[in-house]
Motif scaffolding. Structure first.
Motif, mmCIF file in Angstrom:
data_model
loop_
_atom_site.group_PDB
_atom_site.id
_atom_site.type_symbol
_atom_site.label_atom_id
_atom_site.label_comp_id
_atom_site.label_asym_id
_atom_site.label_seq_id
_atom_site.Cartn_x
_atom_site.Cartn_y
_atom_site.Cartn_z
ATOM 1 N N SER A 36 -34.825 24.816 21.498
ATOM 2 C CA SER A 36 -35.686 24.964 20.327
ATOM 3 C C SER A 36 -34.890 25.529 19.165
ATOM 4 O O SER A 36 -33.932 26.293 19.364
ATOM 5 C CB SER A 36 -36.871 25.883 20.649
ATOM 6 O OG SER A 36 -36.415 27.180 20.991
ATOM 7 N N GLU A 72 -26.298 19.523 12.526
ATOM 8 C CA GLU A 72 -26.879 19.059 13.787
ATOM 9 C C GLU A 72 -28.174 19.801 14.092
ATOM 10 O O GLU A 72 -29.149 19.202 14.570
ATOM 11 C CB GLU A 72 -25.872 19.239 14.924
ATOM 12 C CG GLU A 72 -24.731 18.237 14.896
ATOM 13 C CD GLU A 72 -23.940 18.212 16.180
ATOM 14 O OE1 GLU A 72 -24.494 17.730 17.203
ATOM 15 O OE2 GLU A 72 -22.787 18.672 16.186
ATOM 16 N N GLU A 73 -28.212 21.093 13.826
ATOM 17 C CA GLU A 73 -29.446 21.856 14.025
ATOM 18 C C GLU A 73 -30.550 21.343 13.097
ATOM 19 O O GLU A 73 -31.714 21.196 13.498
ATOM 20 C CB GLU A 73 -29.195 23.338 13.778
ATOM 21 C CG GLU A 73 -30.431 24.203 13.955
ATOM 22 C CD GLU A 73 -30.139 25.669 13.755
ATOM 23 O OE1 GLU A 73 -30.884 26.325 12.988
ATOM 24 O OE2 GLU A 73 -29.162 26.170 14.363
ATOM 25 N N PRO A 119 -35.596 14.839 15.243
ATOM 26 C CA PRO A 119 -35.145 14.893 16.641
ATOM 27 C C PRO A 119 -35.050 13.523 17.302
ATOM 28 O O PRO A 119 -34.222 13.315 18.192
ATOM 29 C CB PRO A 119 -36.209 15.766 17.324
ATOM 30 C CG PRO A 119 -37.425 15.660 16.442
ATOM 31 C CD PRO A 119 -36.890 15.535 15.048
ATOM 32 N N GLN A 153 -32.051 18.244 14.482
ATOM 33 C CA GLN A 153 -32.937 18.502 15.611
ATOM 34 C C GLN A 153 -34.287 19.034 15.152
ATOM 35 O O GLN A 153 -35.320 18.744 15.767
ATOM 36 C CB GLN A 153 -32.286 19.496 16.583
ATOM 37 C CG GLN A 153 -31.085 18.948 17.337
ATOM 38 C CD GLN A 153 -31.457 17.822 18.286
ATOM 39 O OE1 GLN A 153 -32.620 17.671 18.674
ATOM 40 N NE2 GLN A 153 -30.474 17.026 18.683
ATOM 41 N N ALA A 194 -31.571 12.097 15.925
ATOM 42 C CA ALA A 194 -30.438 13.004 15.741
ATOM 43 C C ALA A 194 -29.179 12.504 16.444
ATOM 44 O O ALA A 194 -28.086 12.487 15.859
ATOM 45 C CB ALA A 194 -30.803 14.405 16.234
ATOM 46 N N ALA A 195 -29.320 12.092 17.691
ATOM 47 C CA ALA A 195 -28.142 11.638 18.448
ATOM 48 C C ALA A 195 -27.533 10.391 17.816
ATOM 49 O O ALA A 195 -26.299 10.251 17.735
ATOM 50 C CB ALA A 195 -28.532 11.367 19.898
#
Length: 353
Positions: A2, A272-273, A280, A276, A283-284
């Motif tokens: 989270s 990156e945070e 989300p 997310q 994101a990848a």
């Protein structure tokens, strides 16, 4: 895993460790605070007596060899800002410290005049507010950027400005006079036409429509304006490239450029945070495209590559940009040539030749 929502009006909730700090501390949630609404975070401004005003560089990627930055840190809070890691030099974090713990060079005007008056000083265009935005919100009270403009006009010294701030219109009187002598150009950084994406990606910048209005107003006042679509982020705003260029052209831009997202040092983790928290589901995929464009890494610092990237996605983005720029009749950014021959410190004797 989270992640916390950022405080209201800020780009990140994180404060990653200062990479130069000898000790580190960790925050732990004790469970007492239950409200899910993010707290606000006030802006602190520390005053600094600068030793110099003009910073030199020899980078082949940026198109200028000197810059003036009135502020350290930037209240705009752009999550992707390449300047975030510089806050570590002042023993602060590149995270929310960068957005909220700012430094104002209160003697900037005096130092700038001292350097311009030095014997043998050779003028070339100064880039004003490049590391952090010269028209970020605290400029309303500090007025350091306006002081610098007044000096540069008095000395007839050329300058380039890059900004996201509509506050630049406050200085229209100075900018139009500089433009009358071919001494200034202004580039607006355009990232999105979507107000909601702007809100989460660069929370305290001017709205897209406000930037375009400011660009149009400057153009109508005779100030050369251009657009920089920067940064272009795969699967976040790259699909807007052509629309951004067209909107800039319609607002009076005569040239344009773009930059692919850069993630040096701590920015990679912060970005990156942010993905997310806000995206989300993709994101990848976004990070995969970024690494494909950076030789498998988060960032490639090589000159000639760091602004454009490499590989299929980067090549396609460049092709799209060139096609759109040609279709819209825009010049390559940097096509405006300013006049360095008028430079004359007040009281200096003019050449008879």
């Amino acid at each position: 895993m989270s992640f916390s929502l950022p405080p209201r009006g800020r780009g990140t909730a994180s404060n990653p460790h200062n990479r130069y700090a000898p000790t580190r501390s960790e925050q732990e949630d004790d469970g007492w605070y239950q409200d899910e609404t993010p707290l606000s975070r006030a802006t602190e401004v520390r005053k600094e007596q600068a030793k110099t005003a003009i910073t030199r560089n020899n980078s082949p990627d940026v198109g200028f060899d000197r810059s003036v930055n009135p502020y350290r840190g930037c209240e705009h809070g752009c999550i992707y800002c390449f300047a975030r890691p510089t806050h570590a030099y002042w023993d602060m974090s590149p995270g929310i410290d960068f957005e909220t713990r700012l430094i104002a060079k209160t003697n900037l005007a005096e130092r700038l005049e001292e350097q311009l008056q030095k014997p043998g000083y050779m003028p070339q265009p100064i880039a004003l507010g490049i590391n952090t935005d010269a028209y970020q919100p605290i400029e309303r009270e500090q007025r350091l950027t306006r002081q610098a403009l007044e000096i540069l006009l008095r000395y007839k010294h050329p300058l380039h400005i890059i900004t996201k701030g509509s506050l630049i219109l406050r200085d229209l009187d100075l900018l139009s006079e500089l433009a009358r002598h071919n001494l200034v150009s202004v580039a607006f950084s355009l990232t999105t036409l979507d107000d909601e994406l702007k809100r989460i990606m660069e929370p305290r910048t001017a709205a897209p429509a406000a930037r375009l209005r400011a660009m149009r107003t400057l153009h109508e006042a005779g100030v050369p304006v251009s657009a920089i679509c920067a940064p272009m982020i795969p699967q976040i705003n790259d699909m807007e490239l052509e629309a951004l260029l067209e909107a800039a052209r319609d607002a009076g831009a005569r040239s344009a450029g773009y930059v692919l997202l850069r993630l040096p040092l701590e920015i990679a983790g912060l970005f990156e945070e942010w993905l997310q928290v806000h995206f989300p589901d993709r994101a990848a995929h976004v990070m995969s495209l970024i690494r494909q464009s950076r030789g498998g890494k988060n960032y490639d610092s090589r000159f000639g590559s760091r602004m454009r990237g490499e590989g299929q996605f980067a090549d396609l983005l460049e092709q799209r940009f060139r096609l759109a720029r040609r279709k819209l009749g825009l010049d390559q950014r940097g096509s405006v040539v300013l006049d360095c021959s008028q430079f004359c410190p007040p009281g200096a004797q003019l050449s008879l030749l």
